[in-house]
Design a protein around this motif. Structure first.
Motif, mmCIF file in Angstrom:
data_model
loop_
_atom_site.group_PDB
_atom_site.id
_atom_site.type_symbol
_atom_site.label_atom_id
_atom_site.label_comp_id
_atom_site.label_asym_id
_atom_site.label_seq_id
_atom_site.Cartn_x
_atom_site.Cartn_y
_atom_site.Cartn_z
ATOM 1 N N PHE A 223 57.915 22.413 42.752
ATOM 2 C CA PHE A 223 58.996 22.382 43.736
ATOM 3 C C PHE A 223 59.312 23.808 44.161
ATOM 4 O O PHE A 223 59.208 24.741 43.356
ATOM 5 C CB PHE A 223 60.246 21.734 43.143
ATOM 6 N N PRO A 224 59.720 23.995 45.398
ATOM 7 C CA PRO A 224 60.042 25.350 45.850
ATOM 8 C C PRO A 224 61.275 25.929 45.177
ATOM 9 O O PRO A 224 61.430 27.156 45.122
ATOM 10 C CB PRO A 224 60.252 25.171 47.358
ATOM 11 N N THR A 225 62.158 25.071 44.670
ATOM 12 C CA THR A 225 63.378 25.555 44.016
ATOM 13 C C THR A 225 63.607 24.812 42.711
ATOM 14 O O THR A 225 63.170 23.664 42.541
ATOM 15 C CB THR A 225 64.613 25.358 44.914
ATOM 16 N N LEU A 226 64.320 25.474 41.809
ATOM 17 C CA LEU A 226 64.686 24.830 40.547
ATOM 18 C C LEU A 226 65.615 23.646 40.807
ATOM 19 O O LEU A 226 65.479 22.575 40.182
ATOM 20 C CB LEU A 226 65.369 25.844 39.627
ATOM 21 N N SER A 227 66.543 23.805 41.745
ATOM 22 C CA SER A 227 67.468 22.719 42.043
ATOM 23 C C SER A 227 66.737 21.497 42.580
ATOM 24 O O SER A 227 67.112 20.356 42.282
ATOM 25 C CB SER A 227 68.535 23.181 43.038
ATOM 26 N N GLY A 228 65.673 21.709 43.353
ATOM 27 C CA GLY A 228 64.898 20.585 43.865
ATOM 28 C C GLY A 228 64.251 19.787 42.750
ATOM 29 O O GLY A 228 64.252 18.537 42.769
ATOM 30 N N ALA A 229 63.714 20.485 41.761
ATOM 31 C CA ALA A 229 63.085 19.795 40.637
ATOM 32 C C ALA A 229 64.119 19.020 39.825
ATOM 33 O O ALA A 229 63.911 17.856 39.475
ATOM 34 C CB ALA A 229 62.361 20.810 39.747
ATOM 35 N N ILE A 234 67.154 13.861 38.343
ATOM 36 C CA ILE A 234 68.400 13.093 38.335
ATOM 37 C C ILE A 234 68.257 11.830 39.175
ATOM 38 O O ILE A 234 68.653 10.729 38.766
ATOM 39 C CB ILE A 234 69.554 13.971 38.851
ATOM 40 N N ALA A 235 67.659 11.971 40.367
ATOM 41 C CA ALA A 235 67.509 10.818 41.255
ATOM 42 C C ALA A 235 66.597 9.759 40.652
ATOM 43 O O ALA A 235 66.837 8.558 40.805
ATOM 44 C CB ALA A 235 66.969 11.278 42.610
ATOM 45 N N PRO A 341 75.477 15.356 30.304
ATOM 46 C CA PRO A 341 75.330 14.160 31.137
ATOM 47 C C PRO A 341 74.429 14.462 32.323
ATOM 48 O O PRO A 341 74.481 15.566 32.890
ATOM 49 C CB PRO A 341 76.766 13.854 31.572
ATOM 50 N N ILE A 342 73.609 13.506 32.708
ATOM 51 C CA ILE A 342 72.586 13.758 33.716
ATOM 52 C C ILE A 342 73.194 14.262 35.022
ATOM 53 O O ILE A 342 72.592 15.080 35.728
ATOM 54 C CB ILE A 342 71.746 12.474 33.943
ATOM 55 N N SER A 343 74.414 13.844 35.352
ATOM 56 C CA SER A 343 75.044 14.267 36.604
ATOM 57 C C SER A 343 75.387 15.749 36.623
ATOM 58 O O SER A 343 75.590 16.330 37.695
ATOM 59 C CB SER A 343 76.312 13.443 36.864
ATOM 60 N N ARG A 344 75.464 16.391 35.449
ATOM 61 C CA ARG A 344 75.815 17.818 35.360
ATOM 62 C C ARG A 344 74.604 18.696 35.069
ATOM 63 O O ARG A 344 74.746 19.910 34.892
ATOM 64 C CB ARG A 344 76.865 18.047 34.262
ATOM 65 N N LEU A 345 73.419 18.079 34.993
ATOM 66 C CA LEU A 345 72.230 18.813 34.550
ATOM 67 C C LEU A 345 71.884 19.969 35.482
ATOM 68 O O LEU A 345 71.624 21.087 35.028
ATOM 69 C CB LEU A 345 71.047 17.850 34.426
ATOM 70 N N ALA A 346 71.837 19.712 36.797
ATOM 71 C CA ALA A 346 71.460 20.767 37.737
ATOM 72 C C ALA A 346 72.404 21.954 37.630
ATOM 73 O O ALA A 346 71.972 23.117 37.577
ATOM 74 C CB ALA A 346 71.449 20.213 39.163
ATOM 75 N N GLU A 347 73.691 21.664 37.593
ATOM 76 C CA GLU A 347 74.695 22.723 37.497
ATOM 77 C C GLU A 347 74.514 23.542 36.227
ATOM 78 O O GLU A 347 74.565 24.789 36.253
ATOM 79 C CB GLU A 347 76.083 22.077 37.531
ATOM 80 N N CYS A 348 74.289 22.865 35.110
ATOM 81 C CA CYS A 348 74.167 23.575 33.833
ATOM 82 C C CYS A 348 72.922 24.456 33.802
ATOM 83 O O CYS A 348 72.976 25.614 33.377
ATOM 84 C CB CYS A 348 74.133 22.561 32.683
ATOM 85 N N ILE A 349 71.791 23.928 34.267
ATOM 86 C CA ILE A 349 70.553 24.705 34.262
ATOM 87 C C ILE A 349 70.653 25.882 35.222
ATOM 88 O O ILE A 349 70.249 27.015 34.899
ATOM 89 C CB ILE A 349 69.353 23.812 34.607
ATOM 90 N N GLU A 350 71.189 25.661 36.423
ATOM 91 C CA GLU A 350 71.259 26.737 37.411
ATOM 92 C C GLU A 350 72.177 27.866 36.943
ATOM 93 O O GLU A 350 71.840 29.051 37.092
ATOM 94 C CB GLU A 350 71.727 26.172 38.749
ATOM 95 N N GLY A 370 64.820 14.132 31.728
ATOM 96 C CA GLY A 370 65.121 12.727 31.948
ATOM 97 C C GLY A 370 66.313 12.251 31.160
ATOM 98 O O GLY A 370 66.950 11.257 31.528
ATOM 99 N N ASP A 371 66.633 12.931 30.055
ATOM 100 C CA ASP A 371 67.830 12.545 29.303
ATOM 101 C C ASP A 371 68.844 13.685 29.213
ATOM 102 O O ASP A 371 69.696 13.699 28.327
ATOM 103 C CB ASP A 371 67.472 12.009 27.911
ATOM 104 N N GLY A 372 68.744 14.642 30.136
ATOM 105 C CA GLY A 372 69.757 15.692 30.215
ATOM 106 C C GLY A 372 69.606 16.815 29.213
ATOM 107 O O GLY A 372 70.500 17.645 29.067
ATOM 108 N N ASN A 373 68.472 16.880 28.526
ATOM 109 C CA ASN A 373 68.247 17.849 27.453
ATOM 110 C C ASN A 373 67.329 18.966 27.952
ATOM 111 O O ASN A 373 66.272 18.694 28.507
ATOM 112 C CB ASN A 373 67.605 17.113 26.280
ATOM 113 N N PHE A 374 67.763 20.222 27.799
ATOM 114 C CA PHE A 374 66.855 21.318 28.130
ATOM 115 C C PHE A 374 66.928 22.411 27.073
ATOM 116 O O PHE A 374 67.885 22.499 26.308
ATOM 117 C CB PHE A 374 67.109 21.873 29.536
ATOM 118 N N HIS A 375 65.872 23.228 27.044
ATOM 119 C CA HIS A 375 65.680 24.247 26.019
ATOM 120 C C HIS A 375 65.503 25.616 26.668
ATOM 121 O O HIS A 375 65.008 25.730 27.785
ATOM 122 C CB HIS A 375 64.403 23.958 25.201
ATOM 123 N N LEU A 376 65.871 26.621 25.907
ATOM 124 C CA LEU A 376 65.485 27.994 26.212
ATOM 125 C C LEU A 376 64.676 28.525 25.049
ATOM 126 O O LEU A 376 64.929 28.183 23.890
ATOM 127 C CB LEU A 376 66.705 28.905 26.387
#
Length: 457
Positions: A223-229, A234-235, A341-350, A370-376
Motif C-alpha cells: 500500500f502507498p501509505t500505512l493508513s491505507g494498509a 479494519i474493513a 480494539p480494531i476501530s482504534r488500530l490505525a490511530e494507535c499504529i500511526e 486482524g485482531d488489533g495486535n501489533f508489535h515493535l
C-alpha cells in the motif's frame, strides 16, 4: 538446605539434574531484551509424576521453581529472579491421544506445535495456533499464546479444553475436559491458561483440532501509505470476511525482510493474507478483499498458492525478528506488543510510528492486525544511555496509548517481569485480586517468583 534439596533431586532423577553454568544460563535466558538470571539447578523430568515429585521436594525445602518449555518467551518469563530449580519440560514429549472424530488431542507439555502438526499430517487435521517460534504447547498455554492464525482460529484461551497441572505443593489436578461445554464449577482451565507458571506447572494439554482446509491461498499486497494498509485490515474484519491470516509489515520491516529472506517485494507497508476454505469460498474471500484493498490503493497482489511458496512467504514473516536485527549488525532487540480494539488500530499504529520517527529510532512495526495486535522490535545499542532513554519513553507511551484506547499492554507476549508496572497501569486494583489467587494456590511464593506481581515478599 539447598544442597540437601539437590541431593534429593539426584536421587529422584538420577542423571537428570544439572548444575553446570552453561546449562543454567541457557535456562535463564529467553529471547527478550531483559537481563537473564540463571537458576541454581536444572532438572529434566519425563512424566507428570516426576514433576510432582520435584515440586514436592522443592516445596519441602522452600526452593523456587521455574517451568521451562523452549525458552522463546519475550518478557523474561524464565528468568530465575530468586534462584531455585528450573524444571525443563522438554522430556514430556508424548502425544497421548488423538481423537479425529471429536477433533481433539491430548499432549504432554513439552510437545511443540510443529511436532504436533507433523504427527497429525495424515489425519486431515491440524492445530492452528502459530506464534512463529516452535514453542512448546505447555508454554503456549502458560503464556496464552496466539499468533498469525488468531484472527480466524482464536488464541490458546479458546483452544485449550483441559489441563493437567502440578501445584506448588506437588498435588496433581486435572481441569476442564473433552466436552464442548460445561457448567460444573469454576473454570480452572482458563485460570491456568495465561498464568505464566505462577500458579502451577502445566504437564498435559488437551487441545481443539481443525480440519485442513480444502483450499489455501496466500498473497501479499503493498500500500502507498500505512493508513491505507491498516484501514484495509479494519474493513476486512468489519465486513466479517473469514480470512485466516492478515499480517501487517511496515516499510522498514519489508526492507529488512527482503534483505534477510532474499525476497523482492515492494518496500511499502504491506499486508500478508491467507485464505482458507472451499475453492469457491476462497475465491469469494479473495474477490472481497481485493475490492476493499483497491479502495485504499492496494492493487498489486502477489500470490503464493503452492505449498512451498506459502511456506517461504510465511517463513519470511516468522523471521521478521531476525531480519530486523540484521538491519543493525551487533545491535540488540527489544520485542514488545500491544493490542487495541480494531476501530482504534490505525490511530494507535500511526501515532506510534510518528513517535518512533521523531525519536530517531529503528523499530519496525509488524503485527496480527486482524485482531488489533501489533508489535515493535526496537533495534538498539543497550550501552547508549540516550538511546535507551528514548526507547523506554516510546515504549511507555505506546502502552499508555493502547490502554487509554481500551486496549491492553500485551496482546500475546505476556507480563513476565518486563511489564509488571504496565499490568498495574492496565488493571489497577484487580491486580490485588490476582495476587490473592496466587497467595491461595502458592502461599510460599515458590512458583516462578517475581513475575506478574513483582518481588515475592
Amino acid at each position: 538446605m539447598f544442597e540437601s534439596c539437590i541431593e534429593d533431586l539426584h536421587r529422584l532423577l538420577p542423571g537428570r539434574v544439572s548444575t553446570a553454568m552453561a546449562v543454567r544460563m541457557h535456562h535463564g535466558t529467553d529471547v527478550s531484551f531483559h537481563k537473564p538470571f540463571p537458576p541454581d539447578a536444572v532438572v529434566f523430568p519425563h512424566t507428570t509424576e516426576e514433576v510432582a515429585g520435584v515440586a514436592a521436594l522443592c516445596a519441602g525445602y522452600q526452593v523456587p521453581m521455574i517451568p521451562f518449555g523452549t525458552g522463546t518467551s519475550c518478557e523474561g518469563h524464565i528468568a530465575a529472579l530468586q534462584g531455585g530449580v528450573c524444571i525443563d519440560l522438554s522430556g514430556l514429549c508424548g502425544i497421548l491421544r488423538v481423537s479425529p472424530e471429536d477433533l481433539d488431542v491430548t499432549v504432554q507439555a513439552g510437545v511443540t506445535r510443529k511436532q504436533l502438526n507433523e504427527h497429525l499430517r495424515d489425519t486431515g487435521l491440524f492445530f492452528p495456533i502459530d506464534p512463529g517460534a516452535d514453542a512448546s504447547l505447555g508454554g503456549m498455554a502458560s503464556t496464552r499464546a496466539s499468533g498469525t492464525n488468531a484472527v480466524r482460529y482464536g488464541t490458546m484461551r479458546e483452544n485449550v479444553l483441559g489441563l493437567t497441572v502440578v501445584l506448588a505443593d506437588g498435588r496433581i489436578i486435572r481441569t476442564g475436559g473433552r466436552a464442548r461445554k460445561s457448567a460444573a464449577g469454576y473454570d480452572l482451565t482458563r485460570l491456568f491458561v495465561g498464568s505464566e507458571g505462577t500458579l502451577g506447572i502445566v504437564t498435559e494439554v488437551t487441545l481443539r483440532l481443525y480440519g485442513i482446509p480444502e483450499t489455501i491461498s496466500a498473497a501479499v499486497c503493498p500500500f502507498p501509505t500505512l493508513s491505507g494498509a491498516v484501514d484495509t485490515a479494519i474493513a476486512v474484519i468489519q465486513s466479517q470476511i473469514p480470512v485466516a491470516r492478515m499480517e501487517l509489515l511496515d516499510a522498514v520491516q519489508m526492507r529488512a525482510t527482503n534483505l534477510y529472506s532474499k525476497l523482492d517485494h515492494t518496500e511499502q507497508p504491506t499486508l500478508f493474507f491467507e485464505f482458507h476454505g472451499t475453492e469457491a469460498g476462497v475465491a469469494e474471500q479473495v474477490a472481497q478483499v481485493r475490492a476493499i484493498a483497491a479502495e485504499a490503493g492496494g492493487t498489486d497482489f502477489r500470490w503464493a498458492s503452492k505449498p512451498e511458496e506459502r511456506s517461504r512467504l510465511w517463513q519470511a514473516r516468522h523471521d521478521a525478528w531476525w531480519a530486523a536485527l540484521a538491519l543493525r549488525p551487533g545491535a540488540k532487540g527489544w520485542p514488545t506488543d500491544v493490542c487495541v480494539p480494531i476501530s482504534r488500530l490505525a490511530e494507535c499504529i500511526e501515532e506510534t510510528s510518528r513517535d518512533i520517527a521523531e525519536n530517531r529510532l529503528i523499530a519496525p512495526v509488524l503485527g496480527h492486525v486482524g485482531d488489533g495486535n501489533f508489535h515493535l522490535c526496537f533495534v538498539l545499542d543497550p550501552d547508549d544511555t540516550d538511546e535507551m532513554r528514548r526507547v523506554r519513553a516510546v515504549n511507555g507511551r505506546m502502552i499508555s496509548r493502547a490502554i487509554a484506547m481500551g486496549g491492553t499492554c500485551t496482546g500475546e507476549h505476556g507480563i513476565g517481569y518486563g511489564k509488571i508496572d504496565e499490568l498495574r497501569e492496565e488493571h489497577g486494583g484487580a491486580v490485588e485480586v490476582m495476587a490473592a489467587v496466587k497467595q491461595a494456590l502458592d502461599p510460599k511464593g515458590l512458583m516462578n517468583p517475581g513475575k506478574l506481581f513483582g518481588p515475592t515478599p
